[in-house]
Write a protein that holds these residues in place. Structure first.
Motif, mmCIF file in Angstrom:
data_model
loop_
_atom_site.group_PDB
_atom_site.id
_atom_site.type_symbol
_atom_site.label_atom_id
_atom_site.label_comp_id
_atom_site.label_asym_id
_atom_site.label_seq_id
_atom_site.Cartn_x
_atom_site.Cartn_y
_atom_site.Cartn_z
ATOM 1 N N MET A 1 -4.764 9.071 8.055
ATOM 2 C CA MET A 1 -5.775 9.281 9.098
ATOM 3 C C MET A 1 -5.173 9.836 10.392
ATOM 4 N N ASP A 2 -3.957 9.389 10.714
ATOM 5 C CA ASP A 2 -3.283 9.843 11.940
ATOM 6 C C ASP A 2 -1.777 9.813 11.669
ATOM 7 N N PRO A 3 -1.262 10.799 10.918
ATOM 8 C CA PRO A 3 0.105 10.742 10.380
ATOM 9 C C PRO A 3 1.192 10.448 11.405
ATOM 10 N N LEU A 4 1.264 11.213 12.490
ATOM 11 C CA LEU A 4 2.362 11.050 13.430
ATOM 12 C C LEU A 4 2.317 9.687 14.134
ATOM 13 N N ARG A 5 1.137 9.312 14.615
ATOM 14 C CA ARG A 5 1.012 8.062 15.353
ATOM 15 C C ARG A 5 1.284 6.855 14.457
ATOM 16 N N ARG A 6 0.651 6.847 13.274
ATOM 17 C CA ARG A 6 0.797 5.697 12.396
ATOM 18 C C ARG A 6 2.208 5.614 11.810
ATOM 19 N N ALA A 7 2.820 6.773 11.553
ATOM 20 C CA ALA A 7 4.200 6.773 11.065
ATOM 21 C C ALA A 7 5.137 6.184 12.116
ATOM 22 N N TYR A 8 4.881 6.515 13.380
ATOM 23 C CA TYR A 8 5.688 5.980 14.473
ATOM 24 C C TYR A 8 5.544 4.458 14.561
ATOM 25 N N LEU A 9 4.319 3.976 14.475
ATOM 26 C CA LEU A 9 4.081 2.540 14.563
ATOM 27 C C LEU A 9 4.702 1.804 13.377
ATOM 28 N N ILE A 10 4.590 2.397 12.189
ATOM 29 C CA ILE A 10 5.186 1.786 11.001
ATOM 30 C C ILE A 10 6.708 1.700 11.149
ATOM 31 N N VAL B 1 0.836 -1.197 0.000
ATOM 32 C CA VAL B 1 0.000 0.000 0.000
ATOM 33 C C VAL B 1 0.873 1.251 0.000
ATOM 34 N N ASP B 2 0.298 2.358 -0.456
ATOM 35 C CA ASP B 2 1.004 3.634 -0.457
ATOM 36 C C ASP B 2 1.216 4.107 0.975
ATOM 37 N N TYR B 3 2.449 4.477 1.307
ATOM 38 C CA TYR B 3 2.804 4.856 2.678
ATOM 39 C C TYR B 3 2.005 6.055 3.168
ATOM 40 N N HIS B 4 2.035 7.152 2.411
ATOM 41 C CA HIS B 4 1.379 8.380 2.859
ATOM 42 C C HIS B 4 -0.145 8.229 2.906
ATOM 43 N N GLU B 5 -0.689 7.404 2.020
ATOM 44 C CA GLU B 5 -2.129 7.160 2.059
ATOM 45 C C GLU B 5 -2.488 6.347 3.304
ATOM 46 N N ARG C 1 7.909 7.345 -4.991
ATOM 47 C CA ARG C 1 6.736 6.892 -4.241
ATOM 48 C C ARG C 1 7.167 5.832 -3.231
ATOM 49 N N ILE C 2 6.682 5.965 -2.013
ATOM 50 C CA ILE C 2 7.040 5.035 -0.942
ATOM 51 C C ILE C 2 5.844 4.134 -0.648
#
Length: 219
Positions: free
Chosen positions: A171-180, A163-167, A199-200
């Motif tokens: 919904m919750d950029p900071l939290r989900r980016a941290y978990l990823i 899946v596309d990373y930024h997509e 594209r990431i």
């Protein structure tokens, strides 16, 4: 007549990132042979540009040599040889001392919560004093760790295909980016970057290739 050949020489000089991969002597010899034969003003200008481009290549070679002879330069081959001779324990220790997380959560964590409790425990709030015991602090730390693991599991289960990373984090950029970032560091998932489109994407399976750090702009 010689226009295309001169343009090709220009392209070689300008597009080659490694100046040492440009055969300066051969190209210079070819320009020397072409010069008496050119007839148009355009070819003369191209011949001059080719000479100037070769001069730039030589200057770049000098800069690279100067850098490599400086005390700050370490050859990549020497680093590779040193890594191959290091034990797993030494590699792990080196990683521990130098690793920096790609993303960090600037939110609630056990240390932050403990500091907050210490602060409010020394204040009167609505006529009551708030205090907490070491046992309760330990319980809070465990509860937060368990909650984090639940979130990681939930995020991992969401990633069923690439899946596309930024997509995915929208919904919750900071939290989900941290978990990823945690899942990727653990090796539970991998991130892939297209070198052309940049594209990431998130891949549900661990990477089988060379592992590299990736800094990603979240917001």
């Amino acid at each position: 007549m010689y226009r295309d050949e001169l343009i090709r020489i220009l392209q070689i000089c300008r597009e080659q990132e490694d100046p040492f991969k440009v055969n300066v002597i051969d190209l210079l010899d070819r320009i020397r042979k072409i010069f008496p034969l050119i007839k148009t003003e355009e070819e003369i200008n191209l011949d001059l540009e080719a000479l100037l481009s070769l001069s730039d290549v030589i200057l770049k070679q000098e800069d690279v040599l100067e850098h490599r002879t400086s005390l700050l330069y370490v050859d990549a081959l020497l680093i590779l040889l040193k890594l191959e001779r290091m034990s797993l324990k030494d590699l792990a220790e080196s990683l521990r001392r130098n690793w920096r997380p790609i993303v960090e959560a600037r939110g609630i964590n056990p240390n932050f919560l403990s500091t907050a409790l210490d602060y409010w425990g020394s204040k009167e709030l609505l006529g009551k004093e708030i205090s907490t015991s070491p046992e309760r602090e330990a319980e809070i730390s465990v509860e937060l760790s368990e909650e984090l693991e639940k979130e990681l599991k939930r995020i991992r289960e969401e990633i069923k295909e690439e899946v596309d990373y930024h997509e995915f984090i929208r919904m919750d950029p900071l939290r989900r980016a941290y978990l990823i970032s945690i899942l990727a560091t653990r090796g539970d998932i991998s991130l892939r970057k297209d070198p052309i489109t940049e594209r990431i994407t998130i891949v549900p399976s661990p990477s089988t290739g060379e592992k590299v750090s990736m800094a990603i702009e979240v917001i």
